[in-house]
Design an enzyme around this catalytic site. Structure first.
Site, PDB file in Angstrom:
ATOM      1  N   THR A 248      46.755  42.868   3.245  1.00  0.00           N
ATOM      2  CA  THR A 248      48.189  43.163   3.278  1.00  0.00           C
ATOM      3  C   THR A 248      48.767  43.337   1.877  1.00  0.00           C
ATOM      4  O   THR A 248      49.743  44.068   1.698  1.00  0.00           O
ATOM      5  CB  THR A 248      48.932  42.033   4.023  1.00  0.00           C
ATOM      6  OG1 THR A 248      48.278  41.790   5.273  1.00  0.00           O
ATOM      7  CG2 THR A 248      50.376  42.410   4.297  1.00  0.00           C
TER       8      THR A 248
ATOM      9  N   LYS B 299      51.487  35.324   5.025  1.00  0.00           N
ATOM     10  CA  LYS B 299      50.951  36.282   4.047  1.00  0.00           C
ATOM     11  C   LYS B 299      51.885  37.472   3.864  1.00  0.00           C
ATOM     12  O   LYS B 299      51.867  38.130   2.818  1.00  0.00           O
ATOM     13  CB  LYS B 299      49.546  36.733   4.437  1.00  0.00           C
ATOM     14  CG  LYS B 299      49.425  37.319   5.848  1.00  0.00           C
ATOM     15  CD  LYS B 299      49.701  38.790   5.935  1.00  0.00           C
ATOM     16  CE  LYS B 299      49.678  39.258   7.375  1.00  0.00           C
ATOM     17  NZ  LYS B 299      49.955  40.695   7.522  1.00  0.00           N
TER      18      LYS B 299
END
Length: 334
Positions: free
Chosen positions: A247, A190
């Protein structure tokens, strides 16, 4: 295994945060290499370099003696950057008790071997249960007492339930999972997508673009993760989609920050020199692409990001290629 003493290795923001959380459930020794950090934690109950303005629990103890930290530990928690992870394991491996679980907090890959952190633990400390704590966990929010959820992934379900009791605290909820590979890869992969989103945000892309990048990025993450042995459902959970959203959207995200700065025309050397903490996505990108090649998985967004990080393309040019002009079925790469 009833954990009485936990050793947390790494005095950065996340290591200090997790050590602080665990103090509500067990005795904790936090190892940091910097003696100044150790003195500050023990005397002022703060870590201003990594968690400025935050008060740490008075019962949290710190040391710069790694042997003293691990020799009496019932669990060792590793909050060490990926490229130093193996070295630190070798520093203490002769002093940890046999069978002590070792849990990684690190969301990166070793560049020289392309190995995950739990694979390195298995290689350096055979016979020790190994797992990972991962999820959408921003250190400052957890220190502020805001609600958050995480996943403890370990193959032995009984140990997983015991570790769940070690890590969970108040509004910090911890779920168990036996898919160590999938959970660990979700945390690693990610970061690359977050850099892509940052590149878009830095050029003024809209919410629609961000949503497309996150969604198509999740498809890339899932393809590689499943090819490497992870379970598809893991990538729809906290370790996959949950961590990806946090994130890619938070102003506290280091990897998103890297993407924004790249979009502004700065080079990686400049960006990294201004950062206190490591952006694991920038470090792990070459290893991610090597794994994609090895497993024959198309990752067009990650590939573009890797080219920018390597200096082979500019952020402005790469971003135009992040959303392909030719769009086929949604299940297809690209």
């Amino acid at each position: 295994m009833k954990a009485q003493t936990i050793a947390v290795l790494g005095g950065g923001s996340w290591g200090t945060t997790i050590a602080s959380v665990i103090t509500r459930n067990a005795d904790v020794v936090l190892w940091a290499r910097n003696p100044e950090t150790v003195r500050e934690i023990n005397n002022q109950h703060s870590n201003q370099r990594y968690l400025p303005g935050t008060q740490l629990p008075a019962r949290l103890r710190a040391t710069s003696d790694i042997t003293a930290a691990v020799e009496a530990a019932d669990v060792v928690v590793m909050a060490i950057p990926s490229q130093h992870f193996r070295h630190v394991l070798r520093e203490f491996k002769q002093h940890v008790r046999p069978g002590t679980p070792v849990i990684s907090l690190t969301k990166g890959l070793e560049l020289s071997t392309h190995m995950r952190m739990t694979e390195i633990i298995a290689e350096e400390l055979p016979g020790h249960p190994r797992g990972v704590l991962t999820g959408p966990n921003l250190a400052r929010e957890i220190m502020e007492g805001k609600a958050a959820a995480s996943v403890i992934a370990i193959e032995d379900e009984a140990i997983g339930r015991q570790l769940q009791d070690v890590f969970k605290s108040g509004l910090f909820r911890v779920y168990t999972n036996t898919d160590v590979t999938g959970c660990e890869l979700g945390g690693v992969l990610k970061n690359i997508i977050a850099i892509a989103v940052g590149m878009g945000d830095g050029q003024g892309a809209g919410d629609n673009t961000r949503a497309a990048l996150i969604t198509r990025g999740l498809a890339e993450i899932t393809r590689l993760g499943v090819a490497m042995g992870g379970k598809p459902e893991t990538f729809a959970g906290l370790a996959g989609m949950g961590d990806l959203i946090a994130t890619c959207t938070s102003a506290q995200s280091r990897n998103r920050h890297v993407g924004i700065e790249l979009a502004r025309g700065r080079d990686m050397h400049e960006i990294v020199s201004d950062m206190t903490m490591v952006a694991e996505g920038a470090k792990s990108a070459p290893a991610v692409m090597a794994l994609a090649d090895r497993y024959g998985v198309a990752m067009p967004i990650a590939s573009d990001v890797a080219r920018v990080l390597a200096g082979d393309a500019t952020a402005s040019r790469a971003f135009r290629g992040l959303l392909r002009v030719e769009a086929g079925a949604e299940s297809e790469p690209g």
